[in-house]
Write an enzyme that holds these catalytic residues in place. Structure first.
Site, PDB file in Angstrom:
ATOM      1  N   ARG A 125      -4.036  26.332   5.647  1.00 35.41           N
ATOM      2  CA  ARG A 125      -4.952  25.749   4.657  1.00 35.41           C
ATOM      3  C   ARG A 125      -4.217  24.966   3.568  1.00 35.41           C
ATOM      4  O   ARG A 125      -4.713  24.815   2.455  1.00 35.41           O
ATOM      5  CB  ARG A 125      -5.845  26.831   4.030  1.00 35.41           C
ATOM      6  CG  ARG A 125      -6.820  27.445   5.027  1.00 35.41           C
ATOM      7  CD  ARG A 125      -7.918  28.218   4.305  1.00 35.41           C
ATOM      8  NE  ARG A 125      -8.930  28.680   5.252  1.00 35.41           N
ATOM      9  CZ  ARG A 125      -8.932  29.883   5.813  1.00 35.41           C
ATOM     10  NH1 ARG A 125      -7.968  30.746   5.518  1.00 35.41           N
ATOM     11  NH2 ARG A 125      -9.884  30.225   6.646  1.00 35.41           N
ATOM     12  N   LYS A 147      -2.186   9.590   1.457  1.00 40.12           N
ATOM     13  CA  LYS A 147      -3.009   9.352   2.648  1.00 40.12           C
ATOM     14  C   LYS A 147      -2.280   9.890   3.865  1.00 40.12           C
ATOM     15  O   LYS A 147      -1.117   9.562   4.106  1.00 40.12           O
ATOM     16  CB  LYS A 147      -3.287   7.863   2.836  1.00 40.12           C
ATOM     17  CG  LYS A 147      -4.383   7.304   1.959  1.00 40.12           C
ATOM     18  CD  LYS A 147      -4.671   5.878   2.385  1.00 40.12           C
ATOM     19  CE  LYS A 147      -5.797   5.260   1.603  1.00 40.12           C
ATOM     20  NZ  LYS A 147      -6.089   3.886   2.044  1.00 40.12           N
ATOM     21  N   GLU A 189       4.432  -5.287   4.212  1.00 39.98           N
ATOM     22  CA  GLU A 189       3.819  -4.454   3.184  1.00 39.98           C
ATOM     23  C   GLU A 189       4.429  -4.728   1.815  1.00 39.98           C
ATOM     24  O   GLU A 189       3.760  -4.576   0.793  1.00 39.98           O
ATOM     25  CB  GLU A 189       3.961  -2.972   3.546  1.00 39.98           C
ATOM     26  CG  GLU A 189       3.197  -2.538   4.790  1.00 39.98           C
ATOM     27  CD  GLU A 189       1.718  -2.294   4.528  1.00 39.98           C
ATOM     28  OE1 GLU A 189       1.248  -2.556   3.402  1.00 39.98           O
ATOM     29  OE2 GLU A 189       1.021  -1.842   5.464  1.00 39.98           O
ATOM     30  N   LYS A 230       2.196   0.835  -6.432  1.00 44.48           N
ATOM     31  CA  LYS A 230       1.295   1.756  -5.742  1.00 44.48           C
ATOM     32  C   LYS A 230       1.005   2.977  -6.596  1.00 44.48           C
ATOM     33  O   LYS A 230      -0.121   3.486  -6.605  1.00 44.48           O
ATOM     34  CB  LYS A 230       1.875   2.171  -4.399  1.00 44.48           C
ATOM     35  CG  LYS A 230       0.888   3.025  -3.600  1.00 44.48           C
ATOM     36  CD  LYS A 230       1.169   3.065  -2.129  1.00 44.48           C
ATOM     37  CE  LYS A 230       0.031   3.758  -1.388  1.00 44.48           C
ATOM     38  NZ  LYS A 230       0.277   3.839   0.060  1.00 44.48           N
ATOM     39  N   GLU A 240      -9.462   6.378  -3.307  1.00 43.76           N
ATOM     40  CA  GLU A 240      -9.922   5.081  -2.808  1.00 43.76           C
ATOM     41  C   GLU A 240     -11.436   4.891  -2.958  1.00 43.76           C
ATOM     42  O   GLU A 240     -12.149   4.502  -2.034  1.00 43.76           O
ATOM     43  CB  GLU A 240      -9.524   4.905  -1.338  1.00 43.76           C
ATOM     44  CG  GLU A 240      -9.528   3.448  -0.905  1.00 43.76           C
ATOM     45  CD  GLU A 240      -8.995   3.241   0.496  1.00 43.76           C
ATOM     46  OE1 GLU A 240      -7.818   2.849   0.592  1.00 43.76           O
ATOM     47  OE2 GLU A 240      -9.724   3.483   1.467  1.00 43.76           O
ATOM     48  N   ARG A 244      -8.198   1.108  -5.376  1.00 45.19           N
ATOM     49  CA  ARG A 244      -7.187   1.403  -4.364  1.00 45.19           C
ATOM     50  C   ARG A 244      -7.468   0.666  -3.061  1.00 45.19           C
ATOM     51  O   ARG A 244      -6.549   0.410  -2.266  1.00 45.19           O
ATOM     52  CB  ARG A 244      -7.090   2.906  -4.118  1.00 45.19           C
ATOM     53  CG  ARG A 244      -5.953   3.274  -3.168  1.00 45.19           C
ATOM     54  CD  ARG A 244      -5.652   4.752  -3.137  1.00 45.19           C
ATOM     55  NE  ARG A 244      -4.579   5.038  -2.181  1.00 45.19           N
ATOM     56  CZ  ARG A 244      -4.030   6.212  -1.980  1.00 45.19           C
ATOM     57  NH1 ARG A 244      -4.438   7.257  -2.688  1.00 45.19           N
ATOM     58  NH2 ARG A 244      -3.074   6.384  -1.089  1.00 45.19           N
ATOM     59  N   ASN A 248      -5.501  -2.456   0.834  1.00 48.77           N
ATOM     60  CA  ASN A 248      -5.819  -2.744   2.225  1.00 48.77           C
ATOM     61  C   ASN A 248      -5.911  -4.240   2.513  1.00 48.77           C
ATOM     62  O   ASN A 248      -6.462  -4.642   3.544  1.00 48.77           O
ATOM     63  CB  ASN A 248      -7.143  -2.066   2.620  1.00 48.77           C
ATOM     64  CG  ASN A 248      -7.004  -0.562   2.713  1.00 48.77           C
ATOM     65  OD1 ASN A 248      -6.066  -0.047   3.311  1.00 48.77           O
ATOM     66  ND2 ASN A 248      -7.936   0.157   2.100  1.00 48.77           N
ATOM     67  N   HIS A 251      -5.571  -5.501   6.039  1.00 47.45           N
ATOM     68  CA  HIS A 251      -5.661  -4.369   6.955  1.00 47.45           C
ATOM     69  C   HIS A 251      -6.938  -4.366   7.790  1.00 47.45           C
ATOM     70  O   HIS A 251      -6.944  -3.807   8.888  1.00 47.45           O
ATOM     71  CB  HIS A 251      -5.545  -3.058   6.177  1.00 47.45           C
ATOM     72  CG  HIS A 251      -4.160  -2.755   5.718  1.00 47.45           C
ATOM     73  ND1 HIS A 251      -3.440  -3.606   4.909  1.00 47.45           N
ATOM     74  CD2 HIS A 251      -3.339  -1.683   5.949  1.00 47.45           C
ATOM     75  CE1 HIS A 251      -2.242  -3.079   4.666  1.00 47.45           C
ATOM     76  NE2 HIS A 251      -2.169  -1.917   5.275  1.00 47.45           N
ATOM     77  N   HIS A 255      -5.983  -3.856  11.412  1.00 46.01           N
ATOM     78  CA  HIS A 255      -6.320  -2.646  12.152  1.00 46.01           C
ATOM     79  C   HIS A 255      -7.116  -2.972  13.410  1.00 46.01           C
ATOM     80  O   HIS A 255      -6.941  -2.336  14.460  1.00 46.01           O
ATOM     81  CB  HIS A 255      -7.119  -1.687  11.269  1.00 46.01           C
ATOM     82  CG  HIS A 255      -6.279  -0.955  10.267  1.00 46.01           C
ATOM     83  ND1 HIS A 255      -6.825  -0.176   9.262  1.00 46.01           N
ATOM     84  CD2 HIS A 255      -4.944  -0.867  10.094  1.00 46.01           C
ATOM     85  CE1 HIS A 255      -5.863   0.349   8.533  1.00 46.01           C
ATOM     86  NE2 HIS A 255      -4.703  -0.060   9.022  1.00 46.01           N
ATOM     87  N   HIS A 269       2.338  -2.134  13.233  1.00 46.29           N
ATOM     88  CA  HIS A 269       1.382  -2.110  12.116  1.00 46.29           C
ATOM     89  C   HIS A 269       1.651  -3.229  11.111  1.00 46.29           C
ATOM     90  O   HIS A 269       0.730  -3.965  10.723  1.00 46.29           O
ATOM     91  CB  HIS A 269       1.431  -0.758  11.405  1.00 46.29           C
ATOM     92  CG  HIS A 269       0.620  -0.710  10.154  1.00 46.29           C
ATOM     93  ND1 HIS A 269      -0.769  -0.751  10.158  1.00 46.29           N
ATOM     94  CD2 HIS A 269       0.994  -0.664   8.848  1.00 46.29           C
ATOM     95  CE1 HIS A 269      -1.211  -0.723   8.901  1.00 46.29           C
ATOM     96  NE2 HIS A 269      -0.164  -0.671   8.097  1.00 46.29           N
TER      97      HIS A 269
END
Length: 370
Positions: A125, A147, A189, A230, A240, A244, A248, A251, A255, A269
């Protein structure tokens, strides 16, 4: 004393942490962890490639500090961001009898950071996570901000959790072992941060790209500037819900292209992000939002860095516009079926645009095939 060149603090209250950036920090990792996390045991999640080049360095450092550790090795590549490898890593953590008070180290690139981070978020957990990124992409982006996740047949990063690390240790020397293509993919990036809201940084990158690729002092400075950027965004919008999403940029298109090419070596990527950022600028120009010459300037810089910038640059081509639009419809920023894109008014002027017309996007993609 550790050779720490830059320290970036991510001020998230009781979950605050530092990003340490410097040369040969893996050799100092044992001393750093012994001081900051006394009495812990560590599960080291890495991939088969990094296990050959960087894992022995880290293990020697941990051994010298008297820290117990267990390596957990998965195959290299995007394919490891899967349910099967998540299960393997999580079960390996439990089999090693690592307790909730111990910690998981993610030693590798973005794939390992995402996979190990997600496993740490669910094992017992929730266990502490320490990011030790070994790729440029991971050092400037994926290791910072919490993330984590895996891919789904439905799309990229659709299963995961927010789980902030307790420490990020970015060893600049690990970048010297990267293949040129991998380093260039990470550089996409880096460029992203300039294109979002820091025009001066983009201009600085134009002037310093050769030194960054050559391993000079500009490399560490670029990584630190990206991490500071960042960190500011994560502090303002950790989960996000607002600004935030600007991170992206490129992206949504990227993606979709990654999914279309099978999340493999056909399109890394960062390469998808590079094409996606050019497409985002070109689409913004088509909508009359941004000057068309900015698209050319961005494209020229990415091309000079050895990156693909058009759909035609993708080995084997891409699928139909309908297929790409189906992937875009699964993007995490979609809300109640409405498309959301990160568009721009020019270099350093990105913004969130909601309710983008799917027909306009589809026509644009059709035209970009020419």
């Amino acid at each position: 004393m550790p050779a720490i060149a830059h320290t970036v603090h991510v001020a998230l209250g009781e979950r605050a942490y530092d990003i340490l950036i410097g040369d040969r920090l893996l050799e100092d990792a044992g001393a750093i962890l012994a001081e900051r996390f006394p009495g812990r045991r560590f599960g080291i999640v890495t991939d088969a490639t990094v296990a050959q080049t960087q894992l022995p360095r880290l293990q020697r450092s941990l051994d010298a500090a008297g820290l117990l550790h267990t390596p957990i090795i998965v195959p290299a590549g995007e394919g490891s961001k899967s349910w099967a490898q998540l299960q393997y890593v999580t079960e390996a953590i439990l089999a090693a009898r690592l307790e909730r008070g111990d910690a998981v180290i993610a030693l590798g690139g973005g794939v390992i950071g995402d996979l190990a981070g997600f496993a740490a978020s669910i094992a017992r957990r929730g266990m502490d996570l320490i990011q030790m990124p070994t790729s440029l992409l991971a050092q400037v982006d994926s290791s910072v901000g919490g993330k984590t996740g895996i891919n789904s047949p439905h799309g990229k990063n659709l299963v995961g959790a927010f789980h902030q690390p307790r420490l990020v240790l970015a060893d600049l020397s690990t970048l010297d072992t990267l293949a040129p293509r991998q380093f260039a993919a990470g550089y996409a990036e880096v460029v992203k941060y300039g294109l979002i809201d820091d025009e001066d940084f983009f201009f600085w990158l134009e002037a310093n790209r050769a030194e960054i690729f050559g391993g000079g002092a500009a490399r560490g400075e670029a990584i630190a500037r990206c991490c500071r950027h960042k960190a500011r965004v994560v502090i303002e919008d950790e989960r996000e819900q607002g600004v935030r999403a600007l991170l992206n940029l490129g992206h949504t298109f990227g993606h979709a292209l990654e999914k279309d090419t099978g999340f493999g070596d056909r399109l890394l990527h960062g390469e998808g992000v590079a094409i996606g950022m050019v497409l985002a600028h070109a689409f913004s120009a088509r909508l009359g939002l941004a000057p068309s010459q900015d698209t050319g300037r961005v494209q020229a810089h990415l091309q000079a860095a050895g990156l693909p910038t058009t759909l035609g640059d993708i080995a084997g081509g891409v699928g139909s516009t309908q297929t790409l639009m189906a992937a875009i419809a699964q993007d995490k920023k979609v809300s109640r079926g409405a498309l959301t894109f990160i568009l721009t008014r020019g270099i350093g002027q990105a913004f969130i645009e909601r309710n983008v017309d799917p027909a306009a996007v589809a026509q644009f993609l059709d035209d970009m095939r020419g």
